[in-house]
Design an enzyme around this catalytic site. Structure first.
Site, PDB file in Angstrom:
ATOM      1  N   TRP A 134      -0.406   1.736  -4.814  1.00 40.30           N
ATOM      2  CA  TRP A 134      -0.149   1.956  -6.236  1.00 40.30           C
ATOM      3  C   TRP A 134       0.570   3.269  -6.539  1.00 40.30           C
ATOM      4  O   TRP A 134       0.934   3.506  -7.683  1.00 40.30           O
ATOM      5  CB  TRP A 134      -1.457   1.920  -7.027  1.00 40.30           C
ATOM      6  CG  TRP A 134      -2.619   2.665  -6.432  1.00 40.30           C
ATOM      7  CD1 TRP A 134      -3.687   2.117  -5.788  1.00 40.30           C
ATOM      8  CD2 TRP A 134      -2.857   4.083  -6.440  1.00 40.30           C
ATOM      9  NE1 TRP A 134      -4.565   3.097  -5.392  1.00 40.30           N
ATOM     10  CE2 TRP A 134      -4.090   4.313  -5.784  1.00 40.30           C
ATOM     11  CE3 TRP A 134      -2.155   5.176  -6.943  1.00 40.30           C
ATOM     12  CZ2 TRP A 134      -4.632   5.580  -5.609  1.00 40.30           C
ATOM     13  CZ3 TRP A 134      -2.681   6.452  -6.771  1.00 40.30           C
ATOM     14  CH2 TRP A 134      -3.902   6.640  -6.110  1.00 40.30           C
ATOM     15  N   LYS A 139       2.020  -8.596  -1.422  1.00 42.63           N
ATOM     16  CA  LYS A 139       0.924  -8.409  -2.371  1.00 42.63           C
ATOM     17  C   LYS A 139       0.929  -6.957  -2.825  1.00 42.63           C
ATOM     18  O   LYS A 139       0.561  -6.045  -2.076  1.00 42.63           O
ATOM     19  CB  LYS A 139      -0.439  -8.739  -1.764  1.00 42.63           C
ATOM     20  CG  LYS A 139      -1.522  -8.849  -2.864  1.00 42.63           C
ATOM     21  CD  LYS A 139      -2.911  -8.631  -2.361  1.00 42.63           C
ATOM     22  CE  LYS A 139      -3.301  -7.173  -2.326  1.00 42.63           C
ATOM     23  NZ  LYS A 139      -3.417  -6.532  -3.672  1.00 42.63           N
ATOM     24  N   PRO A 140       1.337  -6.708  -4.069  1.00 36.52           N
ATOM     25  CA  PRO A 140       1.293  -5.341  -4.587  1.00 36.52           C
ATOM     26  C   PRO A 140      -0.134  -4.949  -4.943  1.00 36.52           C
ATOM     27  O   PRO A 140      -1.043  -5.794  -4.981  1.00 36.52           O
ATOM     28  CB  PRO A 140       2.168  -5.414  -5.841  1.00 36.52           C
ATOM     29  CG  PRO A 140       2.100  -6.843  -6.280  1.00 36.52           C
ATOM     30  CD  PRO A 140       1.907  -7.664  -5.035  1.00 36.52           C
ATOM     31  N   GLU A 196       1.131   1.970   7.828  1.00 31.14           N
ATOM     32  CA  GLU A 196       1.440   3.313   7.339  1.00 31.14           C
ATOM     33  C   GLU A 196       0.260   3.707   6.465  1.00 31.14           C
ATOM     34  O   GLU A 196       0.133   3.241   5.330  1.00 31.14           O
ATOM     35  CB  GLU A 196       2.760   3.320   6.567  1.00 31.14           C
ATOM     36  CG  GLU A 196       3.381   4.707   6.448  1.00 31.14           C
ATOM     37  CD  GLU A 196       2.875   5.497   5.264  1.00 31.14           C
ATOM     38  OE1 GLU A 196       1.884   6.253   5.462  1.00 31.14           O
ATOM     39  OE2 GLU A 196       3.431   5.392   4.175  1.00 31.14           O
ATOM     40  N   CYS A 203       1.167  10.339   0.280  1.00 31.63           N
ATOM     41  CA  CYS A 203       0.542  10.519   1.596  1.00 31.63           C
ATOM     42  C   CYS A 203       1.170  11.662   2.382  1.00 31.63           C
ATOM     43  O   CYS A 203       0.598  12.095   3.394  1.00 31.63           O
ATOM     44  CB  CYS A 203       0.608   9.214   2.393  1.00 31.63           C
ATOM     45  SG  CYS A 203       2.249   8.515   2.534  1.00 31.63           S
ATOM     46  N   GLU A 253      -8.333  13.057   2.752  1.00 33.87           N
ATOM     47  CA  GLU A 253      -7.135  13.032   1.911  1.00 33.87           C
ATOM     48  C   GLU A 253      -7.569  12.971   0.448  1.00 33.87           C
ATOM     49  O   GLU A 253      -8.219  12.021   0.014  1.00 33.87           O
ATOM     50  CB  GLU A 253      -6.281  11.819   2.261  1.00 33.87           C
ATOM     51  CG  GLU A 253      -4.993  11.747   1.471  1.00 33.87           C
ATOM     52  CD  GLU A 253      -4.161  10.528   1.845  1.00 33.87           C
ATOM     53  OE1 GLU A 253      -2.926  10.613   1.768  1.00 33.87           O
ATOM     54  OE2 GLU A 253      -4.758   9.487   2.205  1.00 33.87           O
TER      55      GLU A 253
END
Length: 477
Positions: A156, A180-181, A253, A287, A383
């Site tokens: 997102w 698939k978003p 990723e 990221c 993160e």
């Protein structure tokens, strides 16, 4: 995608047609800048996933035998269509993400279009070993062929960009796609599919909206031969386990936690200026964001004071606010995650500036700097994915390398120094897939983007990324 004055209905794109979920179920789409619903999207189930995968499987028979020139032409036309529909794409992206509209149009969309045009050209330049007689009387030839139906799951934070990073190399290599978003940001990906449908045969590019269960159905579908994911480490681990059951190829990723090494000979003003901008871009939801800054102890206090002063002047704002440095976080859940890390800081850590959500509608959070952290602290090891930067000191080069590498992730890093030899030592010592010197965060279509360790494997962008979507066949004559 049907529009009203206030509400947008997003639909799946399957076999060249827009469809609701077979069950009629929907997901609510929320504008992060207001916290209010702005639309709905299908909550796709196994029947929808099956329809998309079957359409892609049928389309593969024709698309896989098109010439590179034909695939190039299609991708170039799609790139042109995205440029022509820039305002519509920006509206779709901004409604789901709340990011500044001007930054999307100036920074992201040109890069997205460039990726399509790069892979359009790369489709006609696949490498291969020379045909030769490696044994007497036999000639060997290597063929690079498409893999088949590719399931792609995107995040997102950059909905359209991550969709294009996945779709462009897959289509350029002759594969078909079911994308698939993210459940919170599907609008721009569906609009992309609609625009692309004018230039692709039905079934070549399909988009199914939904939640984690939708993604699980997609990964498990027997027609899928490659799964490509940009997402969290946990999601990557779960998908890898599921894909193993059918020996599907994987391209992961995953998360990052980028260290930034600032040495005593660095251009301090330049480092502060660049890093303060790059660390908080997209509200730190990146990221590769410069989230862990490690500064030589001789200049630590000077750097911290200057960086915190610069961060304090970076204000989040509405999508159409020309002075907004960044927008809101993606969701109330993400805002709560960031606040939770700050609320549980150990006693030795200090919030130097920021540290709070804004008292206004939406999911806005101040640009935040935290100092005095220890290497084992959760805010260092995890993160954050928000507008939060930690600053630590190191005594010498070896300690800097040790602290930089002492997290599970290994996506990106940067080093700031005037010493060429030191920069080269860092490029070897930093255990990441990307190392920048005196800059941070810049990507180009020609260079690979991928990590090591818990940041995954496989590369987006570049010829390397294109080859990930091919399989090799040896033919001996």
């Amino acid at each position: 995608m049907a529009d009203t004055d206030r509400f947008t209905t997003v639909l799946n794109h399957i076999d060249g047609k827009e469809r609701p979920a077979a069950s009629g179920a929907t997901l609510r789409l929320v504008d992060p800048a207001t916290g209010l619903p702005h639309g709905s999207a299908p909550l796709s189930g196994p029947a929808d996933v099956d329809a998309a995968c079957r359409a892609a499987e049928e389309a593969f028979a024709g698309w896989s035998v098109t010439t590179p020139q034909q695939r190039q032409a299609a991708l170039l036309r799609i790139a042109d269509a995205l440029e022509a529909q820039a305002d519509a794409l920006a509206s779709a992206e901004v409604a789901d993400t709340g990011k500044p509209r001007a930054l999307f149009l100036a920074d992201e969309l040109p890069a997205i279009v460039d990726v399509l045009r790069y892979f359009a050209g790369s489709a006609r330049n696949l490498p291969g070993a020379a045909a030769a007689e490696y044994t007497p009387g036999r000639t060997s030839v290597l063929r690079r062929e498409p893999v088949g139906v590719c399931a792609q799951i995107t995040p997102w934070n950059y909905p359209l960009m991550m969709a294009v990073w996945k779709i462009a190399p897959a289509l350029a290599a002759g594969n078909t796609v079911v994308l698939k978003p993210s459940d919170t940001t599907p609008s721009s990906a569906v609009l992309l599919a609609r625009l692309a449908a004018e230039h692709l045969p039905p079934g070549v590019l399909n988009v199914v909206c939904g939640d984690r269960d939708t993604g699980r159905s997609l990964v498990a579908h027997p027609a899928v031969r490659l799964v490509a994911v940009t997402g969290s480490v946990r999601a990557g681990q779960q998908i890898a386990a599921a894909a193993a059951a059918d020996l599907k190829r994987l391209h992961l990723e995953l998360g990052g936690n980028a260290p930034v090494l600032v040495h005593q000979d660095a251009d301090l003003d330049d480092a502060v200026e660049q890093l303060s901008s790059l660390a908080y871009y997209n509200a730190g939801q990146d990221c590769t964001a410069a989230t862990r800054i490690l500064v030589h102890q001789r200049i630590h206090d000077q750097f911290l004071a200057a960086f915190a002063d610069r961060a304090a002047r970076l204000a989040p704002g509405d999508p159409d606010d020309p002075d907004a440095a960044f927008g809101p976080l993606n969701s109330v859940a993400q805002l709560s995650s960031v606040q939770g890390l700050l609320e549980t800081l150990p006693a030795h850590a200090e919030v130097v500036t920021g540290g709070a959500a804004l008292d206004r509608p939406g999911y806005f959070h101040q640009a935040t700097v935290v100092a005095g952290v220890g290497q084992r602290d959760e805010i260092v090891q995890r993160e954050v994915f928000g507008p939060v930067v930690t600053v630590q000191s190191f005594a010498d080069e070896s300690e800097g390398f040790r602290l930089a590498n002492a997290v599970p992730q290994g996506l990106a890093a940067s080093v700031w120094t005037r010493d060429h030899d030191r920069a080269m030592r860092a490029s070897r010592a930093l255990n990441t897939g990307i190392v920048w010197v005196n800059t941070h965060g810049t990507t180009v279509s020609e260079m690979p983007h991928g990590g090591v360790r818990h940041s995954g494997y496989g590369s987006d962008l570049s010829l390397t990324g294109l080859l990930d979507y091919t399989q090799v066949k040896h033919v001996m004559l």
